[in-house]
Design an enzyme around this catalytic site. Structure first.
Site, PDB file in Angstrom:
ATOM      1  N   ARG A  56      -5.615 -17.788   4.672  1.00  0.00           N
ATOM      2  CA  ARG A  56      -4.353 -17.145   5.024  1.00  0.00           C
ATOM      3  C   ARG A  56      -4.269 -16.606   6.438  1.00  0.00           C
ATOM      4  NH1 ARG A  56      -4.230 -13.699  -0.396  1.00  0.00           N
ATOM      5  NH2 ARG A  56      -6.443 -13.985  -0.011  1.00  0.00           N
ATOM      6  N   ARG A  65       0.276 -24.931   2.574  1.00  0.00           N
ATOM      7  CA  ARG A  65       0.200 -24.496   1.178  1.00  0.00           C
ATOM      8  C   ARG A  65       1.566 -24.121   0.579  1.00  0.00           C
ATOM      9  NH1 ARG A  65      -3.185 -21.307  -1.315  1.00  0.00           N
ATOM     10  NH2 ARG A  65      -1.473 -21.286  -2.778  1.00  0.00           N
ATOM     11  N   ASP A 101     -12.311 -23.550  -4.578  1.00  0.00           N
ATOM     12  CA  ASP A 101     -12.552 -22.196  -5.060  1.00  0.00           C
ATOM     13  C   ASP A 101     -13.689 -22.230  -6.070  1.00  0.00           C
ATOM     14  OD1 ASP A 101     -11.259 -19.346  -4.902  1.00  0.00           O
ATOM     15  OD2 ASP A 101     -11.845 -19.646  -6.980  1.00  0.00           O
ATOM     16  N   TYR A 176     -16.481 -13.256 -13.802  1.00  0.00           N
ATOM     17  CA  TYR A 176     -15.066 -13.621 -14.015  1.00  0.00           C
ATOM     18  C   TYR A 176     -14.818 -14.043 -15.459  1.00  0.00           C
ATOM     19  CZ  TYR A 176     -13.911 -13.310  -9.065  1.00  0.00           C
ATOM     20  OH  TYR A 176     -13.679 -12.849  -7.793  1.00  0.00           O
TER      21      TYR A 176
HETATM   22  C1  CP3 Z   1     -15.365 -14.520  -5.204  1.00  0.00           C
HETATM   23  C2  CP3 Z   1     -14.817 -15.840  -4.727  1.00  0.00           C
HETATM   24  C3  CP3 Z   1     -13.603 -16.461  -5.149  1.00  0.00           C
HETATM   25  N1  CP3 Z   1     -13.499 -17.647  -4.462  1.00  0.00           N
HETATM   26  C4  CP3 Z   1     -14.562 -17.802  -3.613  1.00  0.00           C
HETATM   27  C5  CP3 Z   1     -15.423 -16.698  -3.795  1.00  0.00           C
HETATM   28  C6  CP3 Z   1     -16.741 -16.514  -3.107  1.00  0.00           C
HETATM   29  C7  CP3 Z   1     -16.548 -16.137  -1.685  1.00  0.00           C
HETATM   30  C8  CP3 Z   1     -16.279 -14.670  -1.442  1.00  0.00           C
HETATM   31  O1  CP3 Z   1     -17.081 -13.842  -1.881  1.00  0.00           O
HETATM   32  O2  CP3 Z   1     -15.281 -14.395  -0.778  1.00  0.00           O
HETATM   33  C9  CP3 Z   1     -14.886 -18.943  -2.741  1.00  0.00           C
HETATM   34  C10 CP3 Z   1     -13.838 -19.536  -1.916  1.00  0.00           C
HETATM   35  N2  CP3 Z   1     -12.473 -19.492  -2.113  1.00  0.00           N
HETATM   36  C11 CP3 Z   1     -11.849 -20.194  -1.128  1.00  0.00           C
HETATM   37  C12 CP3 Z   1     -12.843 -20.759  -0.295  1.00  0.00           C
HETATM   38  C13 CP3 Z   1     -12.447 -21.738   0.788  1.00  0.00           C
HETATM   39  C14 CP3 Z   1     -13.331 -22.194   1.775  1.00  0.00           C
HETATM   40  C15 CP3 Z   1     -13.463 -21.260   2.967  1.00  0.00           C
HETATM   41  O3  CP3 Z   1     -12.699 -21.416   3.951  1.00  0.00           O
HETATM   42  O4  CP3 Z   1     -14.388 -20.427   2.951  1.00  0.00           O
HETATM   43  C16 CP3 Z   1     -14.077 -20.322  -0.752  1.00  0.00           C
HETATM   44  C17 CP3 Z   1     -15.468 -20.590  -0.215  1.00  0.00           C
HETATM   45  C18 CP3 Z   1     -10.411 -20.404  -0.970  1.00  0.00           C
HETATM   46  C19 CP3 Z   1      -9.496 -19.386  -1.513  1.00  0.00           C
HETATM   47  N3  CP3 Z   1      -9.549 -18.796  -2.743  1.00  0.00           N
HETATM   48  C20 CP3 Z   1      -8.482 -17.949  -2.904  1.00  0.00           C
HETATM   49  C21 CP3 Z   1      -7.703 -17.993  -1.720  1.00  0.00           C
HETATM   50  C22 CP3 Z   1      -6.421 -17.235  -1.484  1.00  0.00           C
HETATM   51  C23 CP3 Z   1      -5.318 -17.889  -2.246  1.00  0.00           C
HETATM   52  C24 CP3 Z   1      -4.186 -18.339  -1.382  1.00  0.00           C
HETATM   53  O5  CP3 Z   1      -4.331 -18.661  -0.182  1.00  0.00           O
HETATM   54  O6  CP3 Z   1      -3.071 -18.426  -1.945  1.00  0.00           O
HETATM   55  C25 CP3 Z   1      -8.318 -18.903  -0.853  1.00  0.00           C
HETATM   56  C26 CP3 Z   1      -7.869 -19.340   0.503  1.00  0.00           C
HETATM   57  C27 CP3 Z   1      -8.198 -17.177  -4.140  1.00  0.00           C
HETATM   58  C28 CP3 Z   1      -9.328 -16.348  -4.590  1.00  0.00           C
HETATM   59  N4  CP3 Z   1     -10.410 -16.824  -5.273  1.00  0.00           N
HETATM   60  C29 CP3 Z   1     -11.292 -15.784  -5.502  1.00  0.00           C
HETATM   61  C30 CP3 Z   1     -10.740 -14.615  -4.926  1.00  0.00           C
HETATM   62  C31 CP3 Z   1     -11.378 -13.263  -4.946  1.00  0.00           C
HETATM   63  C32 CP3 Z   1      -9.507 -14.979  -4.343  1.00  0.00           C
HETATM   64  C33 CP3 Z   1      -8.575 -14.116  -3.515  1.00  0.00           C
HETATM   65  C34 CP3 Z   1      -7.417 -13.593  -4.284  1.00  0.00           C
HETATM   66  C35 CP3 Z   1      -6.329 -13.130  -3.306  1.00  0.00           C
HETATM   67  O7  CP3 Z   1      -6.579 -12.213  -2.527  1.00  0.00           O
HETATM   68  O8  CP3 Z   1      -5.247 -13.732  -3.349  1.00  0.00           O
HETATM   69  C36 CP3 Z   1     -12.620 -15.958  -6.151  1.00  0.00           C
END
Ligand code: CP3
Length: 369
Positions: A56, A65, A101, A176
């Site tokens: 984001r 997106r 993810d 989770y």
């Molecule tokens: C715990 C965890 C998750 N997902 C992930 C983890 C481990 C990494 C960390 O500790 O940050 C891993 C992850 N998730 C995403 C990536 C993309 C690759 C990168 O650029 O690093 C990676 C490596 C995309 C994502 N995964 C997510 C987003 C945001 C959703 C969006 O853009 O609409 C992205 C870009 C959603 C997601 N998915 C998860 C969370 C906590 C969230 C955020 C929720 C929010 O704040 O909206 C679970």
């Protein structure tokens, strides 16, 4: 000779002679600064990439997106390719990380879940009993054709830039699944871990198999390295980590060891666990900003590279302050045998992307040899 006996040099990306005939790798990535640092070899400059570099903070990401749900986007190879490449083009980072993810493999085996904007993964029916375990079936490559397809497109586009694959570690996935969504205190998870240790061990073992299989798909499709995200494992004391989590994480690392691609292990707030996380089988250990890199290296012990560790919130400060804090990280890491510069956790969504581009330039300039 089994694949396990192959010396690292031979089983690695250079020759493409890994245990799988499908291993698609190029000598170009083998000599990249990122992979050299993972192998603790001399580098032309300290390599840089950012966890959550695709996301984001980038206007082009928000545009790509538009109108597509997060989980749906992960299953669209063209879109995944575009989003994965965006930060490489913009910031000139030394590695790409596959856009996906941690819950994607769970979705792929039929777990009913969604990623709620601003919340994170939400599980429709949490896993809490022995009967629930039956829902965690094995993952096969046929479950994730879009992963193989996206890696094929990406490695073709990336050329000499390595592509990092990743998965969630068993503990973080279990949190989770058991809680049903994000959790501050992981109370239900810990209740199972302490109260039903056999069920817990079986749950983590199932998740280790799924995660190992998911990482194998990515490596076979061309991942140059893999990162295991155990984001929330810092909630545990070392003795509990060793007893209740480490065996499952070690199983994941063992599953991909024969490929010889570097294995990175990362968690948040893991200062007291760094040694054990290395012991679990990683080649590179991620350090968050709470532990200086030199102290992190002491805790991890010899024979491993380190990744980290600028506080992502520092990027909201003026450029001079960002540079001063970055200099501190580089100085603390100057004696290390292998250092990959990263943030201590993911890029925060409201980060100014130009601050990230400037940071990459700064690290490259300061460390040019
Ligand atoms: C715990 C965890 C998750 N997902 C992930 C983890 C481990 C990494 C960390 O500790 O940050 C891993 C992850 N998730 C995403 C990536 C993309 C690759 C990168 O650029 O690093 C990676 C490596 C995309 C994502 N995964 C997510 C987003 C945001 C959703 C969006 O853009 O609409 C992205 C870009 C959603 C997601 N998915 C998860 C969370 C906590 C969230 C955020 C929720 C929010 O704040 O909206 C679970």
């Amino acid at each position: 000779m089994s694949a396990n006996d192959l010396p690292r040099e031979h089983s690695s990306v250079r020759s493409g002679e890994g245990p799988s005939t499908g291993l698609r790798t190029t000598p170009a990535t083998h000599d990249s600064a990122f992979l050299k640092a993972c192998r603790r070899e001399p580098v032309p400059h300290t390599p840089v990439w950012f966890m959550r570099q695709a996301g984001r903070s980038l206007p082009e990401y928000l545009k790509a997106r538009e109108g597509v749900a997060m989980l749906d986007s992960c299953m669209m190879p063209e879109l995944v390719t575009e989003i994965t490449l965006q930060p490489v083009r913009r910031h000139k980072v030394d590695a790409a990380i596959y856009f996906s993810d941690i819950v994607v493999p769970l979705k792929a085996i039929g777990i009913d879940l969604d990623i709620k904007p601003g919340v994170g993964p939400v599980i429709a029916e949490p896993i809490r009993t022995r009967a629930d375990l039956a829902r965690l079936r094995d993952l096969t490559p046929e479950d994730v054709p879009y992963v193989t397809e996206a890696f094929g497109m990406l490695t073709a586009e990336l050329g000499a830039t390595p592509l990092i694959g990743f998965a969630g570690a068993p503990f973080t996935l279990a949190s989770y699944l058991v809680e049903g969504g994000p959790s501050r205190n992981h109370e239900r998870t810990k209740a199972m871990m302490y109260g039903e240790p056999e069920l817990w061990a079986d749950l983590l073992d199932r998740l280790a198999d799924i995660t190992g299989a998911f990482l194998k798909v990515q490596i076979e499709a061309g991942a140059s390295a893999v990162q295991l995200f155990d984001s929330w494992v810092g909630a545990l004391a070392p003795a509990d980590y060793r007893r209740s989590v480490m065996p499952a994480s070690a199983k994941v690392f063992d599953a991909v060891a024969p490929y010889g691609v570097p294995r990175i292990h990362f968690g948040v707030g893991t200062g007291e666990l760094l040694g054990l996380m290395g012991e679990a089988g990683a080649d590179v250990v991620g350090v968050d900003w709470r532990v200086p890199m030199d102290e992190g290296a002491r805790r991890v012990g010899p024979g491993k590279a380190l990744q980290g560790n600028l506080d992502p919130a520092v990027l909201f400060a003026p450029t001079e302050a960002v540079e001063a804090k970055t200099r501190e990280v580089l100085d603390a890491a100057s004696g290390l045998e292998g250092h990959i510069f990263n943030l201590g956790h993911g890029v925060l969504p409201t980060t100014d992307p130009d601050a990230l581009t400037r940071l990459v330039e700064y690290v490259h300039r300061q460390t040019a040899r």
